[in-house]
Design a protein around this motif. Structure first.
Motif, PDB file in Angstrom:
ATOM      1  N   GLN A  38       0.813  -1.211   0.000  1.00  0.00           N
ATOM      2  CA  GLN A  38       0.000   0.000   0.000  1.00  0.00           C
ATOM      3  C   GLN A  38       0.851   1.269   0.000  1.00  0.00           C
ATOM      4  O   GLN A  38       0.531   2.229  -0.705  1.00  0.00           O
ATOM      5  N   VAL A  39       1.954   1.287   0.754  1.00  0.00           N
ATOM      6  CA  VAL A  39       2.764   2.493   0.782  1.00  0.00           C
ATOM      7  C   VAL A  39       3.439   2.716  -0.574  1.00  0.00           C
ATOM      8  O   VAL A  39       3.592   3.862  -1.030  1.00  0.00           O
ATOM      9  N   TYR A  96      -9.406   1.276   9.456  1.00  0.00           N
ATOM     10  CA  TYR A  96     -10.325   2.424   9.447  1.00  0.00           C
ATOM     11  C   TYR A  96      -9.937   3.417   8.354  1.00  0.00           C
ATOM     12  O   TYR A  96     -10.809   3.944   7.644  1.00  0.00           O
ATOM     13  N   GLY A  97      -8.644   3.671   8.205  1.00  0.00           N
ATOM     14  CA  GLY A  97      -8.197   4.598   7.167  1.00  0.00           C
ATOM     15  C   GLY A  97      -8.589   4.130   5.780  1.00  0.00           C
ATOM     16  O   GLY A  97      -8.944   4.949   4.915  1.00  0.00           O
ATOM     17  N   ASN A  98      -8.546   2.832   5.555  1.00  0.00           N
ATOM     18  CA  ASN A  98      -8.944   2.302   4.246  1.00  0.00           C
ATOM     19  C   ASN A  98     -10.456   2.317   4.063  1.00  0.00           C
ATOM     20  O   ASN A  98     -10.952   2.618   2.971  1.00  0.00           O
ATOM     21  N   THR A 102      -9.277   7.503   3.999  1.00  0.00           N
ATOM     22  CA  THR A 102      -8.413   8.565   4.533  1.00  0.00           C
ATOM     23  C   THR A 102      -6.973   8.085   4.712  1.00  0.00           C
ATOM     24  O   THR A 102      -6.162   8.797   5.290  1.00  0.00           O
ATOM     25  N   ILE A 103      -6.686   6.896   4.208  1.00  0.00           N
ATOM     26  CA  ILE A 103      -5.338   6.344   4.360  1.00  0.00           C
ATOM     27  C   ILE A 103      -4.326   7.192   3.596  1.00  0.00           C
ATOM     28  O   ILE A 103      -4.617   7.722   2.522  1.00  0.00           O
TER      29      ILE A 103
END
Length: 407
Positions: A38-39, A96-98, A102-103
């Motif tokens: 993901q990063v 939660y970010g995903n 908001t990630i």
């Protein structure tokens, strides 16, 4: 031979601990796949991938003295439970970010710091609690069994994480969180007779006790530093992507096979050592294992064929596992229980530094001399360290058994 109630309790305790370690290791290995993918997807930067590892390592380095003291002063079982709850909570933030879209890379970096902080407290407590669960004469087998659990997770965890990631990042993170919580539950019900330690004054002399113990104990210093420099100089695995693409001319599937090879060698060796523990000439065995590690590195550097490269990495992983088991067992048995936390914390810095600096050393020498010369030089450097350490630490060379030999 009939087992006594106490031995049955010890066996049950160890099985609980072993299963808890597997659950936690699987959670972390799956998590690294998700975070790494993901990063890179968010930043398209190789440097960003390196920063994730750096942000996890920095807390471990900065908190070395503190976490060792905590592991020696407080209930080690509860420390492990709390750290894994922290890791589960951190993974929940990523999920939660995903889910809320908001990630961001900065959120991942912040979570990497939280994970590194939790692991900084978990590692010395987890290592120091093991001798409290089983008798000393079974410690070598226990270390091998724990190592086998770790290698199983290294092999299967990323593969499982990659498959689950196909269902979406939130699914992967929630699965990782579930494994962390499962590990917490298992350890929470672990039977561990914690005895409160005396309230020693917390001063610099006390905090530095682990480092001072390693410095003054030739067996521990020799084994820990030998392993550190071997990994530091022979860290060829950091260059696997370059080797796979530019030398072996294979694709991602070939890179996957190369990455699995050392873990498979380590896994099979750990299973063998758990069944047939080392009983004599452990010092000579340690030096031979590290020398074989160096020679396997040289063969890997010279190889231009995938099968030969995999075989060299398989031998490299198996020989490294022998070194890990001997070093870990010697450190635990040589260290008084009230110092195991601080010594384990100091030892984890040796290990972490060798892994991180080993990757940097491999990259730097590859940039200066080329990939193949860098790998071969690293292998010869490992052999040189073995020869030098045999002179500097003769007591380690002549060590016969893993158990304390002083009568």
């Amino acid at each position: 031979m009939t087992s006594t109630p106490s031995s049955l309790l010890q066996q049950r305790n160890f099985v609980h601990f072993w299963v808890g370690q597997i659950a936690s290791s699987f959670a972390f290995q799956m998590l690294t796949v998700g975070i790494g993918w993901q990063v890179y997807d968010l930043t398209d930067s190789a440097l960003a991938l390196g920063l994730v590892g750096l942000f996890q390592f920095i807390p471990q380095l900065l908190l070395t003295l503190v976490v060792g003291h905590v592991a020696d002063r407080y209930n080690r079982r509860l420390i492990c439970v709390c750290t894994r709850l922290t890791m589960a909570s951190t993974v929940a933030i990523l999920a939660y970010g995903n889910l809320t879209d908001t990630i961001s890379a900065n959120m991942i970096y912040a979570c990497a710091v939280m994970l590194g902080t939790a692991r900084a407290f978990e590692m010395p407590a987890g290592q120091a609690i093991l001798p409290n669960l089983i008798p000393a004469d079974l410690l070598s087998r226990a270390v091998s069994a724990i190592a086998s659990a770790r290698e199983i997770s290294v092999i299967a965890g990323p593969a499982l994480g990659g498959l689950i990631y196909l269902l979406g990042a939130p699914t992967l993170y929630l699965t990782s969180m579930a494994f962390f919580l499962l590990s917490c539950c298992i350890l929470f019900f672990l039977h561990y007779d914690y005895v409160a330690k005396g309230k020693q004054p917390v001063d610099l002399d006390h905090l530095l006790g682990g480092l001072r113990f390693i410095k003054n104990n030739k067996l521990v210093l020799g084994s820990v530093s030998l392993d550190m420099f071997a990994v530091l100089l022979g860290g060829a695995t950091a260059l696997l992507p370059i080797v796979a693409k530019d030398i072996l001319h294979t694709g991602p599937w070939g890179l996957g096979l190369l990455r699995c090879a050392p873990a498979l060698g380590a896994l099979l060796m750990s299973i063998y050592l758990s069944r047939r523990p080392l009983t004599h000439s452990v010092g000579k065995t340690l030096y031979v294992a590290v020398a074989v590690f160096g020679m396997a590195t040289i063969v890997f550097g010279l190889s231009e064929h995938l099968i030969l490269s995999m075989a060299a990495l398989f031998v490299l992983g198996a020989s490294d596992m022998i070194s890990v088991v001997i070093r870990s067992t010697l450190v635990q048995l040589q260290t008084p229980d009230d110092m195991r936390g601080r010594v384990s914390a100091a030892n984890s810095i040796f290990i972490g530094s060798s892994n991180q600096l080993g990757e940097f050393e491999s990259g730097a020498t590859a940039a200066l001399f080329g990939t193949v010369p860098a790998i071969i030089l690293g292998g010869f450097g490992t052999l040189a360290v073995v020869g030098l350490w045999m002179v500097l630490f003769p007591s380690l060379l002549h060590r016969n058994t893993l158990e304390n030999e002083e009568k």
